[in-house]
Design an enzyme around this catalytic site. Sequence first.
Site, mmCIF file in Angstrom:
data_model
loop_
_atom_site.group_PDB
_atom_site.id
_atom_site.type_symbol
_atom_site.label_atom_id
_atom_site.label_comp_id
_atom_site.label_asym_id
_atom_site.label_seq_id
_atom_site.Cartn_x
_atom_site.Cartn_y
_atom_site.Cartn_z
ATOM 1 N N LYS A 261 -13.963 -26.418 -8.083
ATOM 2 C CA LYS A 261 -12.540 -26.326 -8.244
ATOM 3 C C LYS A 261 -12.057 -27.184 -9.413
ATOM 4 O O LYS A 261 -11.027 -26.904 -10.027
ATOM 5 C CB LYS A 261 -11.825 -26.849 -6.975
ATOM 6 C CG LYS A 261 -12.109 -26.100 -5.728
ATOM 7 C CD LYS A 261 -11.304 -26.791 -4.593
ATOM 8 C CE LYS A 261 -11.833 -26.440 -3.238
ATOM 9 N NZ LYS A 261 -11.176 -27.223 -2.171
ATOM 10 N N GLY A 262 -12.774 -28.231 -9.691
ATOM 11 C CA GLY A 262 -12.290 -29.282 -10.595
ATOM 12 C C GLY A 262 -11.779 -28.827 -11.949
ATOM 13 O O GLY A 262 -10.867 -29.423 -12.494
ATOM 14 N N ASP B 255 -21.518 -35.105 -15.453
ATOM 15 C CA ASP B 255 -22.023 -36.369 -14.933
ATOM 16 C C ASP B 255 -23.555 -36.374 -15.053
ATOM 17 O O ASP B 255 -24.088 -36.607 -16.134
ATOM 18 C CB ASP B 255 -21.527 -36.500 -13.484
ATOM 19 C CG ASP B 255 -21.792 -37.849 -12.864
ATOM 20 O OD1 ASP B 255 -21.789 -38.852 -13.579
ATOM 21 O OD2 ASP B 255 -22.014 -37.905 -11.635
ATOM 22 N N LYS C 260 -19.617 -37.995 -19.122
ATOM 23 C CA LYS C 260 -20.194 -39.302 -18.735
ATOM 24 C C LYS C 260 -21.645 -39.309 -19.206
ATOM 25 O O LYS C 260 -22.574 -39.239 -18.401
ATOM 26 C CB LYS C 260 -20.181 -39.451 -17.212
ATOM 27 C CG LYS C 260 -18.856 -39.783 -16.597
ATOM 28 C CD LYS C 260 -19.091 -40.066 -15.108
ATOM 29 C CE LYS C 260 -17.794 -40.280 -14.385
ATOM 30 N NZ LYS C 260 -18.005 -40.317 -12.922
ATOM 31 N N PHE D 204 -15.529 -43.713 -11.751
ATOM 32 C CA PHE D 204 -15.051 -42.556 -11.009
ATOM 33 C C PHE D 204 -13.605 -42.280 -11.405
ATOM 34 O O PHE D 204 -12.774 -43.183 -11.403
ATOM 35 C CB PHE D 204 -15.164 -42.804 -9.501
ATOM 36 C CG PHE D 204 -14.915 -41.570 -8.695
ATOM 37 C CD1 PHE D 204 -15.849 -40.539 -8.685
ATOM 38 C CD2 PHE D 204 -13.747 -41.423 -7.959
ATOM 39 C CE1 PHE D 204 -15.617 -39.382 -7.963
ATOM 40 C CE2 PHE D 204 -13.516 -40.264 -7.226
ATOM 41 C CZ PHE D 204 -14.452 -39.250 -7.226
ATOM 42 N N ASP E 192 -10.791 -34.500 -8.013
ATOM 43 C CA ASP E 192 -10.356 -34.984 -6.692
ATOM 44 C C ASP E 192 -11.108 -36.232 -6.250
ATOM 45 O O ASP E 192 -12.120 -36.631 -6.820
ATOM 46 C CB ASP E 192 -10.598 -33.907 -5.645
ATOM 47 C CG ASP E 192 -12.085 -33.765 -5.301
ATOM 48 O OD1 ASP E 192 -12.901 -33.681 -6.239
ATOM 49 O OD2 ASP E 192 -12.423 -33.767 -4.103
ATOM 50 N N ARG F 130 -5.869 -34.092 -6.985
ATOM 51 C CA ARG F 130 -6.157 -33.095 -8.019
ATOM 52 C C ARG F 130 -4.932 -32.760 -8.856
ATOM 53 O O ARG F 130 -5.052 -32.377 -10.008
ATOM 54 C CB ARG F 130 -6.650 -31.789 -7.372
ATOM 55 C CG ARG F 130 -8.064 -31.831 -6.836
ATOM 56 C CD ARG F 130 -8.510 -30.411 -6.519
ATOM 57 N NE ARG F 130 -9.669 -30.357 -5.629
ATOM 58 C CZ ARG F 130 -10.932 -30.438 -6.040
ATOM 59 N NH1 ARG F 130 -11.189 -30.580 -7.318
ATOM 60 N NH2 ARG F 130 -11.913 -30.381 -5.171
#
Length: 182
Positions: free
Chosen positions: A46-47, A106, A134, A155, A162, A168
């Site tokens: 979803k991000g 990530d 990252k 983070f 989220d 979000r």
Amino acid sequence: MTYKIPENFEVLYSKEQIHEMVLQIAKKIDDAYPEGEEIVCVGVLKGAWIFHSDLVRALSRDVQIDFMRAASYGHGTESSGVVRILKDIETDIRGKHVLLVEEIVDSGRTLSFIKERLRASEAKSVRIAALLDKKERREVPCDPEFVGAVVPNHFVVGYGLDWGEKYRTLESIYMVKDEVLR
Ligand code: 5GP
Ligand code: MG
């Protein structure tokens, strides 16, 4: 509009800075693909949904859009490494350029897994746009070509990202200060 955010959130990128990054990424993408070539922009749910919608509208050409949803087993702020596909694309990508759109890379596991899968579908090319990278966290090779910013190992939340399905919808990107992760 925004709502009250926890005190241990620190702005990493403001709404305006994000907007600037999106425009720069869009410019690089516009320049990278020859005119007239078909591009399918695949957002990783979803991000990436907010970044994806901003990015495709910042491009100076028409593109097709589609989505994939991938998840790694596990909860919390660390991914487990095992990737599974929860939703696949619906577009026939044979002979088309695929641009994977991720909000943050990530370990690189999600994207390298997805990229391999799409390659097998005989796409003309598979490239990656990522708002944030990252880089120092990479565990498997994954080189996003269109990147907004390389960020340190913190983070982050907001702009689609989220924390346990919260935050979000924040318009800026925030760093969650370390102490709350413990
Ligand atoms: P990777 O497979 O590269 O380890 O993980 C990529 C996905 O993990 C990202 O698309 C995102 O959904 C999630 N992720 C990685 N870092 C962060 C972070 O700092 N904050 C949030 N909210 N999600 C992250
Ligand atoms: Mg993601």
